[in-house]
Design a protein around this motif. Structure first.
Motif, PDB file in Angstrom:
ATOM      1  N   GLN A 185      33.814  -4.498 -49.729  1.00 28.48           N
ATOM      2  CA  GLN A 185      34.873  -4.080 -50.647  1.00 28.48           C
ATOM      3  C   GLN A 185      36.238  -4.200 -49.980  1.00 28.48           C
ATOM      4  OE1 GLN A 185      34.324  -3.139 -53.955  1.00 28.48           O
ATOM      5  NE2 GLN A 185      36.558  -3.361 -54.051  1.00 28.48           N
ATOM      6  N   ALA A 186      36.325  -3.825 -48.706  1.00 28.26           N
ATOM      7  CA  ALA A 186      37.590  -3.914 -47.980  1.00 28.26           C
ATOM      8  C   ALA A 186      38.016  -5.370 -47.800  1.00 28.26           C
ATOM      9  CB  ALA A 186      37.459  -3.223 -46.626  1.00 28.26           C
ATOM     10  N   PHE A 187      37.059  -6.245 -47.575  1.00 22.80           N
ATOM     11  CA  PHE A 187      37.341  -7.673 -47.452  1.00 22.80           C
ATOM     12  C   PHE A 187      37.842  -8.213 -48.791  1.00 22.80           C
ATOM     13  CE2 PHE A 187      35.656 -12.158 -46.819  1.00 22.80           C
ATOM     14  CZ  PHE A 187      36.526 -12.487 -45.787  1.00 22.80           C
ATOM     15  N   LYS A 188      37.179  -7.813 -49.865  1.00 21.67           N
ATOM     16  CA  LYS A 188      37.564  -8.252 -51.202  1.00 21.67           C
ATOM     17  C   LYS A 188      38.967  -7.777 -51.561  1.00 21.67           C
ATOM     18  CE  LYS A 188      36.113  -7.840 -56.053  1.00 21.67           C
ATOM     19  NZ  LYS A 188      35.081  -7.281 -56.974  1.00 21.67           N
ATOM     20  N   ASP A 189      39.279  -6.531 -51.211  1.00 20.38           N
ATOM     21  CA  ASP A 189      40.588  -5.954 -51.550  1.00 20.38           C
ATOM     22  C   ASP A 189      41.693  -6.402 -50.597  1.00 20.38           C
ATOM     23  OD1 ASP A 189      39.342  -4.622 -53.613  1.00 20.38           O
ATOM     24  OD2 ASP A 189      39.169  -2.715 -52.525  1.00 20.38           O
ATOM     25  N   GLY A 190      41.330  -7.076 -49.521  1.00 20.05           N
ATOM     26  CA  GLY A 190      42.325  -7.510 -48.555  1.00 20.05           C
ATOM     27  C   GLY A 190      42.714  -6.449 -47.550  1.00 20.05           C
ATOM     28  N   VAL A 191      42.039  -5.300 -47.601  1.00 17.95           N
ATOM     29  CA  VAL A 191      42.331  -4.216 -46.658  1.00 17.95           C
ATOM     30  C   VAL A 191      41.898  -4.607 -45.248  1.00 17.95           C
ATOM     31  CG1 VAL A 191      41.815  -1.812 -46.069  1.00 17.95           C
ATOM     32  CG2 VAL A 191      42.158  -2.463 -48.459  1.00 17.95           C
ATOM     33  N   LYS A 192      40.780  -5.307 -45.149  1.00 16.38           N
ATOM     34  CA  LYS A 192      40.270  -5.787 -43.868  1.00 16.38           C
ATOM     35  C   LYS A 192      40.014  -7.287 -44.006  1.00 16.38           C
ATOM     36  CE  LYS A 192      38.055  -1.345 -42.800  1.00 16.38           C
ATOM     37  NZ  LYS A 192      36.764  -0.651 -42.530  1.00 16.38           N
ATOM     38  N   PRO A 193      41.037  -8.100 -43.791  1.00 14.03           N
ATOM     39  CA  PRO A 193      40.941  -9.530 -44.088  1.00 14.03           C
ATOM     40  C   PRO A 193      40.233 -10.360 -43.020  1.00 14.03           C
ATOM     41  CG  PRO A 193      43.140  -9.001 -43.326  1.00 14.03           C
ATOM     42  CD  PRO A 193      42.403  -7.698 -43.420  1.00 14.03           C
ATOM     43  N   MET A 194      39.928  -9.764 -41.871  1.00 17.79           N
ATOM     44  CA  MET A 194      39.158 -10.456 -40.831  1.00 17.79           C
ATOM     45  C   MET A 194      38.171  -9.484 -40.206  1.00 17.79           C
ATOM     46  SD  MET A 194      41.805 -12.986 -38.743  1.00 17.79           S
ATOM     47  CE  MET A 194      42.767 -11.676 -37.984  1.00 17.79           C
ATOM     48  N   PHE A 195      36.979  -9.983 -39.882  1.00 23.13           N
ATOM     49  CA  PHE A 195      35.983  -9.170 -39.172  1.00 23.13           C
ATOM     50  C   PHE A 195      34.951 -10.099 -38.546  1.00 23.13           C
ATOM     51  CE2 PHE A 195      34.278  -9.678 -43.441  1.00 23.13           C
ATOM     52  CZ  PHE A 195      32.910  -9.846 -43.266  1.00 23.13           C
ATOM     53  N   PHE A 196      34.197  -9.556 -37.608  1.00 21.22           N
ATOM     54  CA  PHE A 196      33.123 -10.307 -36.958  1.00 21.22           C
ATOM     55  C   PHE A 196      31.784  -9.889 -37.547  1.00 21.22           C
ATOM     56  CE2 PHE A 196      36.286  -9.448 -33.485  1.00 21.22           C
ATOM     57  CZ  PHE A 196      36.818 -10.729 -33.441  1.00 21.22           C
ATOM     58  N   SER A 197      30.914 -10.861 -37.807  1.00 17.96           N
ATOM     59  CA  SER A 197      29.579 -10.507 -38.295  1.00 17.96           C
ATOM     60  C   SER A 197      28.652 -11.698 -38.166  1.00 17.96           C
ATOM     61  CB  SER A 197      29.638 -10.023 -39.745  1.00 17.96           C
ATOM     62  OG  SER A 197      28.401  -9.422 -40.114  1.00 17.96           O
ATOM     63  N   GLY A 198      27.400 -11.480 -38.588  1.00 23.31           N
ATOM     64  CA  GLY A 198      26.371 -12.500 -38.479  1.00 23.31           C
ATOM     65  C   GLY A 198      26.124 -13.230 -39.780  1.00 23.31           C
ATOM     66  N   PRO A 199      25.114 -14.097 -39.808  1.00 26.01           N
ATOM     67  CA  PRO A 199      24.867 -14.973 -40.964  1.00 26.01           C
ATOM     68  C   PRO A 199      24.460 -14.241 -42.231  1.00 26.01           C
ATOM     69  CG  PRO A 199      23.083 -15.130 -39.362  1.00 26.01           C
ATOM     70  CD  PRO A 199      24.165 -14.353 -38.707  1.00 26.01           C
ATOM     71  N   TRP A 200      23.911 -13.030 -42.079  1.00 29.18           N
ATOM     72  CA  TRP A 200      23.475 -12.285 -43.256  1.00 29.18           C
ATOM     73  C   TRP A 200      24.623 -11.966 -44.211  1.00 29.18           C
ATOM     74  CZ3 TRP A 200      23.259 -10.588 -38.196  1.00 29.18           C
ATOM     75  CH2 TRP A 200      24.224  -9.647 -37.828  1.00 29.18           C
ATOM     76  N   MET A 201      25.849 -11.929 -43.688  1.00 34.02           N
ATOM     77  CA  MET A 201      26.998 -11.556 -44.513  1.00 34.02           C
ATOM     78  C   MET A 201      27.378 -12.632 -45.520  1.00 34.02           C
ATOM     79  SD  MET A 201      28.018  -8.479 -44.044  1.00 34.02           S
ATOM     80  CE  MET A 201      29.516  -8.648 -44.988  1.00 34.02           C
ATOM     81  N   ILE A 202      26.959 -13.859 -45.309  1.00 35.69           N
ATOM     82  CA  ILE A 202      27.310 -14.930 -46.241  1.00 35.69           C
ATOM     83  C   ILE A 202      26.796 -14.614 -47.641  1.00 35.69           C
ATOM     84  CG2 ILE A 202      26.965 -17.355 -46.840  1.00 35.69           C
ATOM     85  CD1 ILE A 202      26.876 -17.992 -43.864  1.00 35.69           C
ATOM     86  N   ASN A 203      25.488 -14.355 -47.743  1.00 33.68           N
ATOM     87  CA  ASN A 203      24.908 -14.052 -49.055  1.00 33.68           C
ATOM     88  C   ASN A 203      25.415 -12.735 -49.618  1.00 33.68           C
ATOM     89  OD1 ASN A 203      23.505 -16.415 -49.068  1.00 33.68           O
ATOM     90  ND2 ASN A 203      21.482 -15.526 -48.806  1.00 33.68           N
ATOM     91  N   ILE A 204      25.647 -11.761 -48.734  1.00 31.11           N
ATOM     92  CA  ILE A 204      26.144 -10.457 -49.206  1.00 31.11           C
ATOM     93  C   ILE A 204      27.510 -10.615 -49.866  1.00 31.11           C
ATOM     94  CG2 ILE A 204      26.934  -8.174 -48.456  1.00 31.11           C
ATOM     95  CD1 ILE A 204      24.752  -8.235 -46.319  1.00 31.11           C
ATOM     96  N   ILE A 205      28.412 -11.358 -49.240  1.00 28.27           N
ATOM     97  CA  ILE A 205      29.737 -11.572 -49.835  1.00 28.27           C
ATOM     98  C   ILE A 205      29.632 -12.369 -51.124  1.00 28.27           C
ATOM     99  CG2 ILE A 205      31.990 -12.677 -49.505  1.00 28.27           C
ATOM    100  CD1 ILE A 205      31.734 -12.017 -46.512  1.00 28.27           C
TER     101      ILE A 205
END
Length: 411
Positions: A250-270
């Motif tokens: 949600q923070a990524f979508k709203d632009g509150v947290k526009p960068m972060f580190f994560s693994g491959p699982w986040m692709i489908n989640i986003i």
């Protein structure tokens, strides 16, 4: 301390356990087939039955019994299995668990089988994975699936602050994050998960830090200290939040947290949870200092030390680690294949997101292969929190932490 006591106890018990009843998959099934028991963790355990059925079709004389174990219960269950000698034939281990169970003698040495099972040879795997395959010069596991961390970023918001592509260096990352942070109140530049024990080590590796080994902790080295100063500055300057706040997607979508580190699982989640962001985000390899090294995670498959079905177990692991099987498993589980050759497949090589992970996998490191690492890592998170939240001095806290780490391995 509890884990340390367990490990010492297990070493003594293990000798006795070999004369007790052998592991769970030690007989024939009702139809006369050899039955092997496989312990798999989390969602993988639930999904593995489909792949096991295909293995059984190709190996008519072998039956596979899959037991799915929640990750939260897995460690204690494995400890109990080692102590009693009543474990599976094949077990899945998270890479950070490998040293503990290898040190206790719970994992069969696969070195004698490398010629018969070419899928097990270290040259088939990324360098970061090879580290987790070995313990005391023995091959005690085979990488099953892997993951690494990359930079997720909002392409549209980065462009607004002057970046047409992802920051490629430490200086660029700090600059871009600072500019994103200056957009206004209640927004940040880079989200760093303070509960993620591997992120600080990623920064340290990028700064040229090398772990010296279990005989001497060197977390007070200049390379480690400089990396931790860089890491903690994001929090001190308010560029990264010190509280968890809203959900990262949600923070990524709203632009509150526009960068972060994560693994491959986040692709489908986003893609699933923030479809409106289509074409507004991307992933990139980690920004570089001396290197752009990231972590190597995932799970290995090993054979329990007193399995009576070694040949059948090896056949199963070999099947799971063929390139074609790994590509099928990618479709079933959304986990990345460990075989280097699999990354030449078009599904991975031509995908704009997954191909970035393939590039990052070329420069990765596994966590230090000592059985005390989990305890040390948790101690480190407590230490660094005193700096990021409490404002303590980095150098002084690292000196105290290094002393504590030495005490942990000496006990």
């Amino acid at each position: 301390m509890k884990k340390k006591m367990w490990s010492l106890l297990l070493i003594g018990i293990l000798a006795l356990s070999t004369i007790l009843t052998a592991c769970g998959g030690n007989g024939e099934s009702k139809d006369g087939k050899k039955e092997i028991t496989v312990w798999a963790m989390g969602e993988e355990g639930k999904k593995l039955k489909e792949m096991a059925s295909k293995f059984e079709e190709e190996n008519k004389d072998i039956s596979v019994k899959i037991q799915a174990i929640p990750w939260g219960n897995a460690h204690d269950k494995l400890l109990t299995a080692v102590a009693s000698g009543n474990g599976p034939d094949v077990l899945q281990l998270g890479t950070t668990w490998v040293p503990e169970f290898a040190d206790a003698g719970a994992l069969l040495d696969l070195t004698p089988y490398l010629d018969d099972y070419p899928e097990f040879k270290p040259e088939n795997y990324f360098e970061g994975s090879v580290t987790s395959m070995k313990y005391d010069d023995k091959v005690i596991g085979v990488p099953w699936y892997i993951d690494t961390r990359v930079l997720y970023y909002r392409t549209d918001l980065l462009k607004e602050v002057g970046y047409d592509k992802a920051p490629a260096t430490w200086d660029e990352l700090k600059d871009a994050a600072g500019k994103l942070n200056d957009r206004g109140d209640d927004v940040y530049g880079l989200d760093i998960d303070r509960n993620d024990q591997i992120t600080p080590f990623i920064f340290a590796w990028q700064n040229g830090y090398e772990f010296e080994g279990k005989d001497k902790m060197n977390f007070d080295s200049p390379e480690f200290k400089e990396a931790m100063e860089y890491y903690t500055d994001f929090f001190k300057e308010g560029i990264s939040p010190t509280t968890e706040g809203i959900d990262i997607v949600q923070a990524f979508k709203d632009g509150v947290k526009p960068m972060f580190f994560s693994g491959p699982w986040m692709i489908n989640i986003i893609n699933d949870q923030a479809p409106d962001l289509k074409d507004k985000w991307a992933v990139a390899v980690m920004p570089k200092k001396e290197t752009n090294t990231s972590s190597m995670g995932g799970s290995n498959l090993s054979v329990f030390h007193n399995s009576e079905n070694v040949d059948e177990s090896l056949k199963f692991i070999s099947y799971m680690n063929k390139v074609d099987t790994q590509m099928e498993w990618l479709d079933v589980s959304n986990t990345l294949p460990s075989r280097v050759d699999a990354w030449e497949e078009p599904k991975l090589k031509e995908d704009p997101m997954l191909s970035v992970f393939g590039k990052q996998l070329e420069d990765t490191k596994a966590s230090p292969q000592i059985k005390e690492f989990e305890v040390i890592a948790q101690e480190f998170l407590s230490t660094i929190e005193k700096v990021t939240v409490g404002g303590a001095d980095v150098d002084k806290e690292l000196e105290k932490f290094n002393k504590k780490a030495n005490e942990i391995v000496e006990k």
